[in-house]
Scaffold this active site. Structure first.
Site, PDB file in Angstrom:
ATOM      1  N   ASP A  40      38.099  42.663   9.032  1.00 59.05           N
ATOM      2  CA  ASP A  40      38.246  43.074  10.428  1.00 59.05           C
ATOM      3  C   ASP A  40      39.135  44.311  10.503  1.00 59.05           C
ATOM      4  O   ASP A  40      38.800  45.345   9.944  1.00 59.05           O
ATOM      5  CB  ASP A  40      38.799  41.895  11.239  1.00 59.05           C
ATOM      6  CG  ASP A  40      38.502  42.018  12.734  1.00 59.05           C
ATOM      7  OD1 ASP A  40      38.519  43.130  13.261  1.00 59.05           O
ATOM      8  OD2 ASP A  40      38.269  40.978  13.373  1.00 59.05           O
ATOM      9  N   GLU A  65      26.939  39.856  21.188  1.00 53.85           N
ATOM     10  CA  GLU A  65      26.071  38.737  20.853  1.00 53.85           C
ATOM     11  C   GLU A  65      25.177  38.388  22.042  1.00 53.85           C
ATOM     12  O   GLU A  65      25.625  38.390  23.195  1.00 53.85           O
ATOM     13  CB  GLU A  65      26.904  37.509  20.470  1.00 53.85           C
ATOM     14  CG  GLU A  65      27.619  37.632  19.134  1.00 53.85           C
ATOM     15  CD  GLU A  65      28.344  36.358  18.759  1.00 53.85           C
ATOM     16  OE1 GLU A  65      28.603  35.538  19.670  1.00 53.85           O
ATOM     17  OE2 GLU A  65      28.649  36.175  17.571  1.00 53.85           O
ATOM     18  N   ASN A 108      34.647  48.906  19.881  1.00 53.66           N
ATOM     19  CA  ASN A 108      35.459  47.927  19.180  1.00 53.66           C
ATOM     20  C   ASN A 108      36.723  48.617  18.672  1.00 53.66           C
ATOM     21  O   ASN A 108      37.400  49.279  19.441  1.00 53.66           O
ATOM     22  CB  ASN A 108      34.651  47.270  18.045  1.00 53.66           C
ATOM     23  CG  ASN A 108      35.232  45.937  17.609  1.00 53.66           C
ATOM     24  OD1 ASN A 108      35.642  45.137  18.453  1.00 53.66           O
ATOM     25  ND2 ASN A 108      35.278  45.682  16.315  1.00 53.66           N
ATOM     26  N   ARG A 125      29.339  47.877  23.145  1.00 55.54           N
ATOM     27  CA  ARG A 125      30.705  48.162  23.591  1.00 55.54           C
ATOM     28  C   ARG A 125      31.505  48.734  22.440  1.00 55.54           C
ATOM     29  O   ARG A 125      31.165  48.554  21.263  1.00 55.54           O
ATOM     30  CB  ARG A 125      31.399  46.897  24.101  1.00 55.54           C
ATOM     31  CG  ARG A 125      31.721  45.879  23.010  1.00 55.54           C
ATOM     32  CD  ARG A 125      32.721  44.848  23.504  1.00 55.54           C
ATOM     33  NE  ARG A 125      32.937  43.769  22.545  1.00 55.54           N
ATOM     34  CZ  ARG A 125      33.801  43.806  21.531  1.00 55.54           C
ATOM     35  NH1 ARG A 125      34.504  44.905  21.311  1.00 55.54           N
ATOM     36  NH2 ARG A 125      33.955  42.764  20.721  1.00 55.54           N
ATOM     37  N   ASN A 127      34.786  48.420  12.607  1.00 54.86           N
ATOM     38  CA  ASN A 127      36.097  47.779  12.642  1.00 54.86           C
ATOM     39  C   ASN A 127      37.166  48.642  11.983  1.00 54.86           C
ATOM     40  O   ASN A 127      37.269  49.823  12.286  1.00 54.86           O
ATOM     41  CB  ASN A 127      36.012  46.376  12.030  1.00 54.86           C
ATOM     42  CG  ASN A 127      36.278  45.299  13.075  1.00 54.86           C
ATOM     43  OD1 ASN A 127      37.214  45.417  13.857  1.00 54.86           O
ATOM     44  ND2 ASN A 127      35.469  44.260  13.094  1.00 54.86           N
ATOM     45  N   GLU A 184      43.613  42.115  19.417  1.00 53.43           N
ATOM     46  CA  GLU A 184      43.115  43.153  18.494  1.00 53.43           C
ATOM     47  C   GLU A 184      43.952  44.417  18.593  1.00 53.43           C
ATOM     48  O   GLU A 184      44.754  44.589  19.514  1.00 53.43           O
ATOM     49  CB  GLU A 184      41.652  43.500  18.825  1.00 53.43           C
ATOM     50  CG  GLU A 184      40.617  42.780  17.973  1.00 53.43           C
ATOM     51  CD  GLU A 184      40.482  43.374  16.570  1.00 53.43           C
ATOM     52  OE1 GLU A 184      41.320  44.233  16.202  1.00 53.43           O
ATOM     53  OE2 GLU A 184      39.558  42.984  15.857  1.00 53.43           O
TER      54      GLU A 184
END
Length: 577
Positions: A487, A404, A386, A384, A437, A301
């Site tokens: 994303d 999740e 991202n 958390r 995102n 990422e």
């Protein structure tokens, strides 16, 4: 406090250029060379071939005028003022000057007129105030300043010169927001507090005609002061008159100078024209896609190109690593951290700022140390950080999400979007976010683009570059079914957005003005996570991917899952720090 002054005319050699008219200021250009004012014209100076190219003119109806002091503002515009010449020694035509702004597109705007001697200029640290000196007013003035437009308003005096300080001339600001003013005929530089209107420091020089000052040196802790000898006569009583002096030991620092952005605009327009010409013959099949990082990432990422290292920096969220791939040596280095790291960005001073767990932190690459700056959402242990990115003013935007609790199951609307400012303060910009995102800013810095993945859309917000705050929201693009989930995201020099489609196996290019998809770049893997431009001229797109979330059957079909890919696109754009 120890202070040392040093004359700058002896020792190392220096170069000079001579001109046929008064040259009153010089400023940096973003892509090299300088911008100057000569007589009443703005011009570009090429240092290598010693050529001067006229950009525009001012005060053409006043043949006796000339430019005087000037400086580039934080948005890359050049502010410069004029004055009437002396008709005989010490006799000046009064109120003949004006203050002008040269914009990056080379247009010129007059801010106001009836100026005697336009001199010192600078901007407050928050970019909300413009400071200015008209020398014969014997005052330092302040204006409200709009960084977006460059307009100034609401003039007021913040300091009136004392008798022994004489005439205010050039000016500079330090990192504490205090102004340093050169005192012509006063033989000193004074430091004033624009908030209280008081003088808080005086540095005396060995010459009377001190003309201007700026900060410089490796860490901008040295104050350089220019002087003049034009009124000393043939046998000056001040042998150092006309020298440049360096003052150290002041205990304060300045900021790097801003650079004129006109050349950057020219390059951007040139690249846009080249791209448009190429697009007529370029087809998708002509785009070469190659894997450049074959080391698999569980959740690659947040790629960002680091020009000074010729490297691509990125994170593997689920492996809790920050990585760097060197494009010259093909070497990959990684630093492991103690939590999932959602994003990484460059720091101007070197090293990186990261968002890991629910904390902002600095990462020193050399010693691999992580220093926590600020912790957020301590009441949400399942959250958390991202994705994240730095805005044009150097503020780090990063958002959170809930993890999740089971495959495909997460608590909704638990995330938020935050901004970490350079002073390490943190502001929450958005709440009730699912998966924060992709982030990006429009080319004019007036719009902030953001993706909340589970909204299956790209949103745009009004953006205040001065404050770093976002405002009204609108949807600019809704994902099509085959594009799956949005994303990471980046922007090109034409203002189009490139959106990575996780589980969609593609990167799409959308026009935020029309809300339409204008290009699709299909990838050899499905879990495409983010993208950025990089390489020598930022014509290469780097695309990250993931293999977490794929079962064994899918992995067998996608042997390159988790790798990082490169495509030649010729649309590039750099990253802010």
């Amino acid at each position: 406090m120890d202070r040392n002054s040093q004359s700058g005319t002896c020792g190392s050699p220096y170069q000079t250029f001579e001109f046929s008219a008064f040259v009153s200021l010089v400023a940096l250009r973003k892509c090299g060379g300088y911008i100057i004012t000569q007589g009443t014209r703005f011009a570009a100076l090429n240092w290598e071939n010693q050529s001067v190219t006229t950009i525009n003119n001012a005060d053409q109806d006043k043949p006796n005028n000339r430019f005087n002091d000037g400086k580039v503002d934080p948005a890359g515009r050049l502010f410069a003022g004029t004055m009437g010449n002396e008709v005989r020694p010490a006799v000046l035509e009064r109120k003949q000057g004006s203050l002008f702004t040269l914009f990056p597109d080379h247009s010129v705007v007059k801010n106001f007129n009836s100026v005697d001697i336009s001199n010192g200029l600078d901007w407050s640290l928050d970019n909300r105030t413009f400071f200015y000196i008209d020398s014969l007013s014997y005052s330092v003035d302040a204006f409200d300043y709009d960084l977006q437009t460059g307009q100034i308003a609401n003039r007021r005096s913040i300091y009136t010169m004392e008798k022994e300080e004489k005439i205010p001339d050039g000016m500079s600001i330090d990192t504490e927001g205090k102004l340093w003013v050169a005192c012509y005929s006063g033989g000193r530089v004074i430091r004033i507090d624009p908030e209280t209107g008081t003088r808080i420091q005086t540095v005396k020089l060995p010459v009377a005609q001190t003309t201007s000052c700026c900060f410089g040196g490796p860490d901008y802790s040295e104050l350089y002061v220019t002087s003049a000898s034009q009124e000393m006569g043939e046998a000056p009583c001040e042998p150092q008159a006309g020298n440049v002096f360096k003052i150290t030991g002041l205990g304060v620092k300045g900021q790097p100078p801003c650079s004129y952005a006109g050349d950057e605009l020219e390059k951007r327009n040139s690249r846009r024209k080249e791209t448009q010409q190429q697009s007529a013959v370029q087809t998708m099949c002509s785009i070469k896609i190659e894997s450049i990082v074959k080391e698999k990432n569980r959740m690659g990422e947040c790629p960002v190109w680091e020009e000074r290292e010729n490297s691509l920096v990125y994170v593997d969220i689920n492996s809790q690593k920050v990585c760097r791939w060197n494009s010259v040596t093909n070497e990959i280095q990684c630093v492991s951290v103690d939590a999932r790291v959602g994003s990484v960005a460059l720091r101007k001073s070197g090293g990186y700022v990261i968002a890991l767990g629910t904390s902002f932190a600095f990462l020193n690459w050399k010693n691999r140390k992580v220093v926590t700056i600020s912790e957020q959402e301590l009441d949400k242990p399942n959250n958390r950080f991202n994705d994240g990115k730095v805005d044009p003013q150097g503020n780090f935007f990063a958002g959170t999400m809930a993890e999740e609790t089971a495959p495909g199951v997460r608590a909704r609307h638990q995330g938020a979007l935050y901004t970490l400012f350079p002073d390490c303060s943190v502001v929450k910009q958005l709440d009730h976010v699912d998966i924060s995102n992709g982030l990006e800013w429009s080319l004019d810095h007036r719009t902030f683009f953001h993706i909340d993945s589970l909204a299956y859309a790209v949103h745009a917000y009004s953006y205040d570059e001065c404050t770093g705050r976002i405002g009204d929201c609108r949807t600019v693009y809704k994902m099509e079914k085959e594009e799956a989930m949005p994303d990471g995201m980046c922007i090109d020099v034409e203002g189009k957005l490139w959106v990575a489609c996780i589980d969609g196996g593609r990167v799409i290019r959308i026009d935020p003005e029309t809300g339409r998809r204008v290009q699709t770049l299909k990838m050899p893997v499905s879990r495409i996570t983010s993208c950025c431009f990089g390489g020598k001229d930022y014509s290469e797109m780097y695309v990250t991917s993931a293999y977490d979330g794929l079962n064994s059957a899918a992995l067998a079909k996608e042997p390159q899952a988790g790798e990082i890919f490169k495509e030649e696109l010729r649309f590039g754009r750099f990253h802010w720090k």
